[in-house]
Motif scaffolding. Structure first.
Motif, PDB file in Angstrom:
ATOM      1  N   HIS A  36     -21.106   8.180 -13.200  1.00 26.46           N
ATOM      2  CA  HIS A  36     -22.444   7.597 -13.196  1.00 26.46           C
ATOM      3  C   HIS A  36     -23.092   7.684 -14.575  1.00 26.46           C
ATOM      4  O   HIS A  36     -23.845   6.792 -14.980  1.00 26.46           O
ATOM      5  CB  HIS A  36     -23.332   8.324 -12.174  1.00 26.46           C
ATOM      6  N   TYR A  37     -22.811   8.759 -15.296  1.00 20.18           N
ATOM      7  CA  TYR A  37     -23.447   8.980 -16.599  1.00 20.18           C
ATOM      8  C   TYR A  37     -22.976   7.958 -17.633  1.00 20.18           C
ATOM      9  O   TYR A  37     -23.751   7.531 -18.495  1.00 20.18           O
ATOM     10  CB  TYR A  37     -23.122  10.395 -17.084  1.00 20.18           C
ATOM     11  N   MET A  60     -37.879   1.258 -19.084  1.00 21.72           N
ATOM     12  CA  MET A  60     -36.518   1.764 -18.934  1.00 21.72           C
ATOM     13  C   MET A  60     -35.877   2.030 -20.292  1.00 21.72           C
ATOM     14  O   MET A  60     -35.057   2.942 -20.433  1.00 21.72           O
ATOM     15  CB  MET A  60     -35.669   0.779 -18.125  1.00 21.72           C
ATOM     16  N   THR A  61     -36.257   1.227 -21.291  1.00 19.48           N
ATOM     17  CA  THR A  61     -35.720   1.428 -22.636  1.00 19.48           C
ATOM     18  C   THR A  61     -36.269   2.702 -23.254  1.00 19.48           C
ATOM     19  O   THR A  61     -35.526   3.517 -23.804  1.00 19.48           O
ATOM     20  CB  THR A  61     -36.053   0.224 -23.529  1.00 19.48           C
ATOM     21  N   SER A  92     -29.744  -5.705 -22.519  1.00 17.32           N
ATOM     22  CA  SER A  92     -29.802  -4.520 -23.366  1.00 17.32           C
ATOM     23  C   SER A  92     -29.504  -3.282 -22.521  1.00 17.32           C
ATOM     24  O   SER A  92     -29.667  -3.275 -21.305  1.00 17.32           O
ATOM     25  CB  SER A  92     -31.174  -4.385 -24.036  1.00 17.32           C
ATOM     26  N   ARG A  93     -29.092  -2.239 -23.184  1.00 18.12           N
ATOM     27  CA  ARG A  93     -28.649  -1.020 -22.516  1.00 18.12           C
ATOM     28  C   ARG A  93     -29.806  -0.028 -22.373  1.00 18.12           C
ATOM     29  O   ARG A  93     -30.565   0.204 -23.307  1.00 18.12           O
ATOM     30  CB  ARG A  93     -27.524  -0.381 -23.332  1.00 18.12           C
ATOM     31  N   LYS A  94     -29.939   0.547 -21.168  1.00 18.75           N
ATOM     32  CA  LYS A  94     -30.929   1.583 -20.898  1.00 18.75           C
ATOM     33  C   LYS A  94     -30.239   2.740 -20.187  1.00 18.75           C
ATOM     34  O   LYS A  94     -29.261   2.543 -19.473  1.00 18.75           O
ATOM     35  CB  LYS A  94     -32.075   1.079 -20.007  1.00 18.75           C
ATOM     36  N   ARG A  95     -30.778   3.935 -20.359  1.00 19.67           N
ATOM     37  CA  ARG A  95     -30.278   5.094 -19.625  1.00 19.67           C
ATOM     38  C   ARG A  95     -31.429   5.653 -18.804  1.00 19.67           C
ATOM     39  O   ARG A  95     -32.411   6.156 -19.352  1.00 19.67           O
ATOM     40  CB  ARG A  95     -29.720   6.155 -20.578  1.00 19.67           C
ATOM     41  N   THR A 102     -28.377  10.526 -13.721  1.00 21.02           N
ATOM     42  CA  THR A 102     -28.471   9.486 -14.747  1.00 21.02           C
ATOM     43  C   THR A 102     -27.672   8.252 -14.359  1.00 21.02           C
ATOM     44  O   THR A 102     -26.605   8.351 -13.765  1.00 21.02           O
ATOM     45  CB  THR A 102     -27.963  10.024 -16.107  1.00 21.02           C
ATOM     46  N   ARG A 103     -28.227   7.079 -14.718  1.00 23.56           N
ATOM     47  CA  ARG A 103     -27.503   5.817 -14.588  1.00 23.56           C
ATOM     48  C   ARG A 103     -27.678   5.025 -15.885  1.00 23.56           C
ATOM     49  O   ARG A 103     -28.752   5.020 -16.478  1.00 23.56           O
ATOM     50  CB  ARG A 103     -28.044   4.970 -13.427  1.00 23.56           C
ATOM     51  N   VAL A 104     -26.599   4.351 -16.288  1.00 21.54           N
ATOM     52  CA  VAL A 104     -26.664   3.453 -17.443  1.00 21.54           C
ATOM     53  C   VAL A 104     -26.893   2.046 -16.914  1.00 21.54           C
ATOM     54  O   VAL A 104     -26.102   1.546 -16.106  1.00 21.54           O
ATOM     55  CB  VAL A 104     -25.374   3.513 -18.279  1.00 21.54           C
TER      56      VAL A 104
END
Length: 254
Positions: A36-37, A60-61, A92-95, A102-104
């Motif tokens: 998941h991380y 989220m960013t 775009s990528r968020k964590r 955690t989820r990406v």
């Protein structure tokens, strides 16, 4: 005859077996959390204009105090030169993290005006989005054009998914869209700080918030999705003040 010595070895074997089982379970849990991380999750965030999609994208960013986004800065898209088609924004990528989980997330900020609705479907099919967040707010229950846009936008998205009414951009998207369907659609009532009432408070405590009247205009299409085998959830958040955002996103991707 069972001697003291044999009972000792039997008990020792039980302890070793338990320890081995615990280690195995612990390893599985660790591997799952690690997956998941690091595993990117393709999320599509759609909904009518000025409902909070851009605020959610920015939160989220980078979580924190959010500004009020003026109408003049609402999300717009430009047409591809020489082609009567809007340019599809890149994700775009968020964590997203909540209580150590955690989820990406990979998602795009796509406009909510009716002329951009086809971009929702383009985004779905091109990225093979696995989970959809459709944002609404209290305006959808008050009637008028804003309610029509919210209900109509959701119906448009549901129709496209159920009947595969896709305007394919190329041969590759046509092939990928033939059997595509998201794994989950979550209808999320945003701006909870503006519509939360006593009914919501009672239903929240009873874990029955999905029965709140704010979801009533969308129930027909939620039923259609269920009958077609597309799982749905309902949630709520307040993106501007960062309330229940991470928890909702993790629930979406659990």
């Amino acid at each position: 005859m069972v001697t003291k010595s044999s009972r000792f070895y039997i008990r020792l074997g039980e302890i070793m077996s338990a320890l081995g089982g615990s280690a195995l379970v612990g390893g599985v849990v660790f591997a799952k959390e690690l997956w998941h991380y690091w595993k990117p999750r393709k999320v599509g965030v759609y909904g009518p204009t000025m409902v909070g999609k851009t605020t959610l994208d920015r939160y989220m960013t980078t979580p924190g105090e959010m500004e009020e986004i003026p109408i003049s800065e609402r999300t717009k898209h430009f047409k591809v030169p020489g082609i009567n088609r809007f340019l599809l924004p890149r994700p775009s990528r968020k964590r997203v993290t909540y209580k150590g989980d955690t989820r990406v997330v990979y998602s795009s900020d796509i406009g909510g005006e009716e002329r951009f609705w086809n971009l929702w479907v383009d985004d779905l099919v091109n990225r093979q989005v696995e989970a959809v967040v459709f944002l609404i707010d209290h305006r959808s229950s008050k009637g008028g054009d804003e309610a029509v846009q919210a209900v109509g936008g959701f119906k448009y998205l549901v129709d496209a998914i159920l009947h595969r009414q896709y305007r394919y951009r190329n041969l590759r998207s046509w092939w990928r869209g033939k059997k595509y369907s998201p794994k989950l659609i979550m209808l999320v009532a945003n701006k909870a700080d503006q519509w939360w009432d006593e009914q919501a408070n009672i239903l929240w405590q009873q874990q029955r918030l999905g029965e709140h009247k704010i979801f009533d205009p969308f129930r027909e299409d939620l039923v259609r999705l269920q009958k077609a085998g597309v799982p749905t959830k309902r949630g709520m958040m307040a993106t501007k003040i960062g309330w229940n955002v991470e928890n909702t996103m993790l629930d979406l991707l659990s």
